[in-house]
Design an enzyme around this catalytic site. Sequence first.
Site, short mmCIF file in Angstrom:
data_model
loop_
_atom_site.label_atom_id
_atom_site.label_comp_id
_atom_site.label_asym_id
_atom_site.label_seq_id
_atom_site.Cartn_x
_atom_site.Cartn_y
_atom_site.Cartn_z
CG HIS A 86 47.01 22.42 45.48
ND1 HIS A 86 46.31 23.03 46.50
CD2 HIS A 86 46.84 21.09 45.65
CE1 HIS A 86 45.76 22.09 47.25
NE2 HIS A 86 46.06 20.91 46.77
NE ARG B 53 49.65 16.57 49.48
CZ ARG B 53 48.42 16.66 48.98
NH1 ARG B 53 47.45 15.90 49.47
NH2 ARG B 53 48.14 17.51 48.01
N1 CMX Z 1 47.95 23.00 33.63
C1 CMX Z 1 47.34 23.91 32.82
N2 CMX Z 1 46.50 24.84 33.27
C2 CMX Z 1 46.33 24.92 34.59
C3 CMX Z 1 46.96 24.05 35.49
C4 CMX Z 1 47.78 23.04 34.96
N3 CMX Z 1 48.38 22.13 35.74
N4 CMX Z 1 46.58 24.38 36.75
C5 CMX Z 1 45.73 25.41 36.64
N5 CMX Z 1 45.58 25.74 35.33
C6 CMX Z 1 44.67 26.73 34.75
C7 CMX Z 1 43.26 26.42 35.20
O1 CMX Z 1 42.67 25.40 34.40
C8 CMX Z 1 42.60 27.76 35.08
O2 CMX Z 1 42.30 27.96 33.72
P1 CMX Z 1 40.95 28.75 33.28
O3 CMX Z 1 41.14 30.13 33.79
O4 CMX Z 1 40.96 28.63 31.80
O5 CMX Z 1 39.81 28.02 33.93
C9 CMX Z 1 43.72 28.71 35.47
O6 CMX Z 1 44.95 28.00 35.30
C10 CMX Z 1 43.65 29.18 36.91
O7 CMX Z 1 43.56 28.05 37.74
P2 CMX Z 1 44.11 28.07 39.24
O8 CMX Z 1 43.35 29.09 39.99
O9 CMX Z 1 45.60 28.17 39.25
O10 CMX Z 1 43.77 26.60 39.74
P3 CMX Z 1 42.39 26.06 40.29
O11 CMX Z 1 42.33 26.34 41.74
O12 CMX Z 1 41.25 26.52 39.46
O13 CMX Z 1 42.54 24.49 40.03
C11 CMX Z 1 43.67 22.41 40.01
C12 CMX Z 1 43.42 23.70 40.79
C13 CMX Z 1 44.47 21.45 40.89
C14 CMX Z 1 42.33 21.75 39.67
C15 CMX Z 1 44.46 22.76 38.73
O14 CMX Z 1 45.72 23.29 39.08
C16 CMX Z 1 44.62 21.59 37.80
O15 CMX Z 1 43.72 21.32 36.97
N6 CMX Z 1 45.79 20.84 37.88
C17 CMX Z 1 45.99 19.67 37.09
C18 CMX Z 1 45.23 18.50 37.68
C19 CMX Z 1 45.82 18.04 38.99
O16 CMX Z 1 47.02 17.85 39.10
N7 CMX Z 1 44.95 17.81 39.98
C20 CMX Z 1 45.37 17.24 41.28
C21 CMX Z 1 45.34 18.25 42.43
C22 CMX Z 1 45.71 17.59 43.74
C23 CMX Z 1 44.62 16.65 44.17
O17 CMX Z 1 43.51 17.11 44.47
O18 CMX Z 1 44.83 15.42 44.19
#
Ligand code: CMX
Length: 434
Positions: free
Chosen positions: A317, A326
């Site tokens: 997140h 949630r």
């Molecule tokens: N699986 C693998 N890698 C992940 C990850 C996951 N679940 N969550 C974060 N990372 C990676 C990011 O892609 C990022 O990689 P890069 O440095 O190569 O770009 C790195 O970890 C750092 O990311 P972060 O700062 O922890 O997370 P962000 O704030 O950039 O992104 C989110 C947040 C939700 C987009 C990301 O955690 C994600 O893609 N999760 C999976 C998709 C998801 O569940 N989305 C729903 C979120 C809730 C909603 O909005 O409904």
Amino acid sequence: MSKLKEKLASLMPEWRARVTRLLKEYGDVEIDKVYVRQFYGGMRGLKCLTTDISYLDPMEGIRFRGYTIPETLEKLPKAPGAEVPYVEGHLYLLLTGELPTEADVQDVISDLQKRGEVPDYVWATLRAMPRDTHPMTMFSTAVTSLQRESEFVKRYNAGMSKMDYWDPMFEDAMNLIAKLHTIAAYIYRMKYKDDTPISPDFSLDYGKNFAYMMGIDHPYDELSRLYFILHSDHESGNVSAHTTHLVASALSDAYYSLAAGLNGLAGPLHGLANQEVLRWSQNLMEQMGGKLPTKEYLQKYVWDTLNSGQVIPGYGHAVLRKTDPRYTAQREFALKHLPEDELFKMISLLYEVVPPILQEHGKAKNPWPNVDAHSGVLQWYYGIHEYDFYTVMFGVGRALGVLSNIIWDRALGQSIERPKSLTLEMLEERVGIK
Ligand code: CMX
């Protein structure tokens, strides 16, 4: 005037006076700095938005008007014998900041029921689209098509004082909310249930009526209430909320603004993640011939996903740094209603397996599950096997929060959004790169 609108009108003078004082006396006080990384990092952590509808603490999770999720579920009025509160009472809380009485809730229920009829041209618009169109496209198109009903546009064109903007925004928001569950259920039954929509029963509350129109028995009405409440708001920086706020800041009406927010919700990193979770989990169950994988097999599947450069859907997140409450609320519902379900067991196993792997992987700042990691399994259990519909229900819930926000945006005179851009060359110069 509805009682809810009267209540809002009575709250506004004090809020307006506070904003006026803050801006007049403290407008030049610095709150936060902007870092170079934020220019390319999605403005993560930048404090430059304001909302009073909800606040997201990284460790504690969301508070709706100061109430945590367990408090919200405990304190809001419920139908006799129900386990989850009325959606309408939650809307009252989001809009006013006060817990409603049973009479307040009944007023909102009957106000929404009166506004609930969906014009036939919306159905004709949906029917003109190819049946394999994504249901989020249908949902957002239906909302846009209703824009001709906008009270805000009529009043604006007739000439309206800025002080009154919130009033037709309220009318549009309530008219929209009143119809969204009907539109969603219509899309579902038209697209997936042999074109057999069920007309709304306007004697029922929001959650019960949605379950009725979906054709699914109790306790799906309870789950619907829970789903809409949990998905309603997550402060204003997430994509759907921010987009709705941004578009409304141009004085676009609630229809244009919500449709834009829904289009943002449809992205796989945001609301669409709930369908991805189920697709990804069920792919694995299929590989296992419908059986629960072993922990070791699941660990390998998670690593394979990460090593192929994909994200683990439903985990991580942008703000949260612990398990999303949630997620926990939905898990508690599952423990009560479907503890022996195989897919729920799979989701529970993922909860054990994924966080340590994400920690070891070392990229995601938050290894814990978010709301989307759990919503699909509940919907699947009650017979909604069409994953791509899940985000539509997220959208119905999210509308409660984002529409409440844009009513208050207009009441408090929030300006058109227009942050300033710099070029890469300018950034390089500012940090001293020659
Ligand atoms: N699986 C693998 N890698 C992940 C990850 C996951 N679940 N969550 C974060 N990372 C990676 C990011 O892609 C990022 O990689 P890069 O440095 O190569 O770009 C790195 O970890 C750092 O990311 P972060 O700062 O922890 O997370 P962000 O704030 O950039 O992104 C989110 C947040 C939700 C987009 C990301 O955690 C994600 O893609 N999760 C999976 C998709 C998801 O569940 N989305 C729903 C979120 C809730 C909603 O909005 O409904």
